[in-house]
Design an enzyme around this catalytic site. Structure first.
Site, PDB file in Angstrom:
ATOM      1  N   ASN A   1       7.238  15.334  17.680  1.00  0.00           N
ATOM      2  CA  ASN A   1       7.251  13.877  17.534  1.00  0.00           C
ATOM      3  C   ASN A   1       8.122  13.162  18.563  1.00  0.00           C
ATOM      4  OD1 ASN A   1       5.447  13.826  15.397  1.00  0.00           O
ATOM      5  ND2 ASN A   1       7.054  13.995  13.843  1.00  0.00           N
TER       6      ASN A   1
ATOM      7  N   ASP B   1      13.673  21.079  21.104  1.00  0.00           N
ATOM      8  CA  ASP B   1      13.466  22.297  20.331  1.00  0.00           C
ATOM      9  C   ASP B   1      11.993  22.671  20.227  1.00  0.00           C
ATOM     10  OD1 ASP B   1      13.538  19.802  18.611  1.00  0.00           O
ATOM     11  OD2 ASP B   1      12.600  21.202  17.220  1.00  0.00           O
TER      12      ASP B   1
END
Length: 211
Positions: A135, A114
């Site tokens: 991350n 995403d």
């Protein structure tokens, strides 16, 4: 003999019996496991992996490499499709384990995830690059010790306002009005993934990196 060696021997035996070659390409869709995270913006990578698996009628249900996996063939290349169950921040643990097991170099690892900097429905395909503050990507780059691998970013939209908590935003679900754009993006991500595996990343970028 370690558990890893035993697993490898069993895989080799299975491949010899079925006549199938081991995977030579990894397609990893990123997300978080658990029903509480289903259909959230941060799980677009999972949705994309599931979309691709559905096209090839291959459920992602075999648990290995800290992931739910399935195997498909694209353009004659056998691909391991995986949804890491490590939670987003440790996605690299799963990807690295599979890459080491099958001796797959970074350039044959496609990651789908995403991106809050893109509007819902938009895609960005690249052959390599930084983690961009994501991350999951940060973990993969760290564990592979390389950022030289293709990736497909799926737009999930920007925060409604600057004071909106980022974690709350990416863990929120898409609204009804965004559904059609999301479906188009997931369908296009599957088509783009096929082109990347076939070595046609420039074609994929030309087709789907639309403004």
């Amino acid at each position: 003999m370690s558990i890893f060696d035993i697993f490898k021997a069993l895989e080799k035996d299975k491949n010899e019996k079925t006549g199938l070659n081991p995977p030579e390409f990894i397609i990893a869709g990123l997300g978080n496991p658990g029903t509480q995270y289903e259909n959230t913006r941060h799980n677009c990578g999972f949705m994309a992996a599931e979309t691709l698996a559905d096209i090839y009628e291959t459920p992602l249900k075999r648990l290995r490499f800290k992931s739910l996996t399935g195997e498909i063939s694209i353009g004659g290349k056998r691909c391991l499709v995986m949804k890491p169950t490590t939670f987003m921040n440790n996605s690299g643990d799963a990807v690295e384990e599979a890459a080491v097991f099958y001796k797959i170099p970074p350039e044959r690892i496609l990651v789908i995830y995403d991106d809050i900097s893109l509007d819902v429905g938009r895609l960005r395909i690249r052959g390599k690059g930084s983690d961009g503050g994501h991350n999951g990507m940060k973990s993969i780059i760290l564990r592979l010790n390389s950022d030289n691998f293709p990736r497909i970013r799926i737009g999930v939209g920007k925060k409604p306002n600057k004071d909106y908590d980022l974690a709350d935003w990416v863990l929120s679900r898409f609204i009804k009005e965004e559904g059609e754009k999301l479906e188009t993006a997931l369908s296009n991500s599957a088509k783009a993934a096929e082109l990347v595996v076939e070595g046609k990343i420039n074609e994929a970028m030309n087709l789907y990196n639309r403004a």
